[in-house]
Enzyme design. Structure first.
Site, mmCIF file in Angstrom:
data_model
loop_
_atom_site.group_PDB
_atom_site.id
_atom_site.type_symbol
_atom_site.label_atom_id
_atom_site.label_comp_id
_atom_site.label_asym_id
_atom_site.label_seq_id
_atom_site.Cartn_x
_atom_site.Cartn_y
_atom_site.Cartn_z
ATOM 1 N N CYS A 291 0.829 -1.203 0.000
ATOM 2 C CA CYS A 291 0.000 0.000 0.000
ATOM 3 C C CYS A 291 0.865 1.256 0.000
ATOM 4 O O CYS A 291 0.576 2.223 -0.714
ATOM 5 C CB CYS A 291 -0.949 -0.005 1.201
ATOM 6 S SG CYS A 291 -0.121 -0.175 2.812
ATOM 7 N N HIS A 318 1.873 5.084 9.776
ATOM 8 C CA HIS A 318 1.001 4.023 9.267
ATOM 9 C C HIS A 318 0.023 3.530 10.337
ATOM 10 O O HIS A 318 0.398 3.316 11.488
ATOM 11 C CB HIS A 318 1.856 2.849 8.782
ATOM 12 C CG HIS A 318 1.158 1.935 7.832
ATOM 13 N ND1 HIS A 318 0.098 1.133 8.217
ATOM 14 C CD2 HIS A 318 1.368 1.681 6.517
ATOM 15 C CE1 HIS A 318 -0.311 0.438 7.167
ATOM 16 N NE2 HIS A 318 0.440 0.752 6.133
ATOM 17 N N THR A 321 -1.988 -2.621 12.019
ATOM 18 C CA THR A 321 -2.531 -3.712 11.205
ATOM 19 C C THR A 321 -2.673 -4.974 12.038
ATOM 20 O O THR A 321 -2.214 -5.035 13.190
ATOM 21 C CB THR A 321 -1.627 -4.000 9.989
ATOM 22 O OG1 THR A 321 -0.321 -4.353 10.449
ATOM 23 C CG2 THR A 321 -1.535 -2.785 9.074
#
Length: 504
Positions: A291, A318, A321
């Protein structure tokens, strides 16, 4: 404004009614001809009347008045009459060209103009649909499913046929369908979902998806489910080299494999819009990169072409996740064992090095690192670049704005100048990255700092689908042909002239 309250209200109602009349026509053009109308990259398909009107006002970014809905309606009606083949059509650009040519909006004139503009798709070649299998059904897998279902159209493109997962116990199928139906970040699925536990299928908006339970990617007979010559999209990230991903090719019914993570070894890492032309028919295993790589590479490609990149550093802020822990626990990676919900976590990223696989001229010129932060989606890449020549903030912002609006990279790069923009504003963005113009730092020398927002889930998934479409040979023709990226100084001079004329 000189309008009275009643006049303003009446004008709005008339525009809203016109947008309401567009909706069935947009749907019919999509289902009959595979036509996807847009306004400067904002798709009009599946939008509400209010959303359609908002898309029309977006054209003010070009320094012109908002696109008149009446003109869009005339174009849609003309498309219905002339029946072109599948294509992604920018209505705003078509209207602009027609107006520049001095056209009048009578049926004969507009039909003749559009036949000329769309000559390349007036006699489309017949194409067979391509079966798609999603191997893994996590964050990216479910978003890919949503996009593929929404893109069904005439059924001659990508057909989502199956998902492959490990059995998760009692009620597995209904739980997976529920995760497709509801999403804490991206909202509810737009449509209907039915589950047939006896047949092991999920029916979503008329798309029948076979759910296959398997632990071995090499032992599945897809042909038993009527699936053949399929592209398998591996969303697990478990295998990243040719040997591991090659297991899929040993299953009956599989033709090609696409990895939704950076590939290792000789596997081509494709950032669509930058090196999509590198996809060859003989490529059986490809990667859609990461990404972050998808977010920064198109911006770097444009900047390098216009200014030249000497060196740079990429710092990624970021979202956390699923590979991180909610609370402190063992993790094989350094620092990633600490609570993702409570901490900013410094970690590594291979995105800076991965850029060189799509842009070889930048090999060895970029470094990178990442900070995982306690937000569920949308990330921010900060590009600190040394350029070959000096530039100003006005010049580089004008260049990137034009890149986002009319260049060949406009599907990948977006541009924002909102003084109130924050990360949640970019949830659901279909672009790989969005340049934050107001955050740009440039003081007249060779050093600049660019901020690029990106929906690391949905925006990336849109890029994956574009790679899939190119692999299958069904990526829609984009018309009118997009302008090449112009040299930045020319863009800045053009904007300065427009501003001076407006003040005169």
């Amino acid at each position: 404004m000189s309008n009275t309250y009643d006049e303003s209200r009446a004008e709005w109602i008339a525009r809203e009614e016109l947008a309401e009349r567009m909706i069935p026509l947009i749907g019919l053009l999509y289902r009959r001809d595979g036509i996807v109308p847009s306004v400067l990259g904002r798709r009009l398909l599946h939008l509400s009347p209010i959303e359609i009107l908002k898309a029309h006002r977006f054209t003010r970014r070009l320094g012109v008045q908002a696109l008149a809905p009446e003109k869009t309606m005339a174009v849609l009606e003309s498309l219905w009459r002339i029946q072109p083949g599948p294509a992604s059509l920018d209505v705003a650009r078509l209207v602009s060209r027609f107006d520049e040519a001095g056209g009048t909006y009578d049926a004969a004139s507009l039909d003749a103009f559009l036949r000329g503009e769309l000559a390349g798709v007036m006699a489309p070649p017949a194409s067979a649909p391509t079966d798609v299998v999603l191997y893994g059904f996590g964050r990216i897998g479910r978003l890919l499913a949503r996009i593929l279902i929404a893109h069904q159209g005439t059924g001659q493109g990508l057909n989502l046929r199956a998902i492959v997962v490990r059995r998760g116990g009692e009620g597995d199928l209904r739980k997976r369908a529920s995760l497709l139906r509801r999403d804490s970040v991206h909202g509810a699925f737009e449509g209907t979902i039915d589950v047939d536990e006896e047949r092991g299928t999920i029916l979503a908006n008329g798309t029948l998806i076979q759910v296959i339970y398997a632990d071995d990617p090499a032992s599945i007979d897809y042909t038993a489910y009527g699936i053949d010559e399929a592209i398998v999209v591996d969303n697990t990230g478990r295998w990243r080299d040719e040997e591991g991903l090659g297991q899929h090719l040993r299953s009956r019914g599989v033709a090609r494999v696409l990895l939704t993570a950076p590939g290792k070894g000789a596997i081509k890492n494709i950032v669509f819009g930058v090196n999509g032309d590198d996809i060859a028919p003989e490529d059986r295993i490809l990667s859609a990169a990461s990404c972050t790589t998808n977010a920064i590479t198109p911006v770097l490609a444009a900047v390098d072409q216009a200014f030249g990149v000497v060196r740079g550093h990429v710092e990624t802020v970021h979202s956390f996740t699923n590979d991180q822990n909610l609370i402190d626990n063992f993790h094989s990676g350094e620092r990633r064992g600490r609570s993702a919900a409570l901490n900013m976590v410094i970690t590594e990223t291979g995105a800076a090095k991965a850029v060189a696989k799509a842009l070889p001229q930048l090999a060895g010129k970029l470094t990178g690192s990442a900070i995982r932060v306690p937000t569920p989606n949308v990330s921010l890449a900060i590009l600190g670049l040394e350029l070959e020549r000096a530039t100003t903030r006005e010049e580089i912002c004008a260049f990137l704005r034009q890149t986002a609006l009319t260049s060949p990279l406009r599907q990948q790069v977006d541009y924002s100048e909102s003084p109130e923009a924050v990360s949640t504003d970019f949830v659901g963005s279909t672009r790989a990255g969005v340049v934050d113009g107001l955050a740009t730092i440039a003081t007249g020398d060779e050093n600049v700092v660019l901020y690029v927002w990106y929906d690391n889930e949905f925006g990336y998934s849109c890029q994956v689908v574009r790679v899939l479409e190119r692999m299958a040979g069904v990526h829609p023709t984009i018309l009118p042909e997009r302008e090449p990226v112009r040299i930045a100084e020319a863009v800045a001079e053009e904007l300065a002239a427009e501003a001076e004329a407006a003040l005169a």
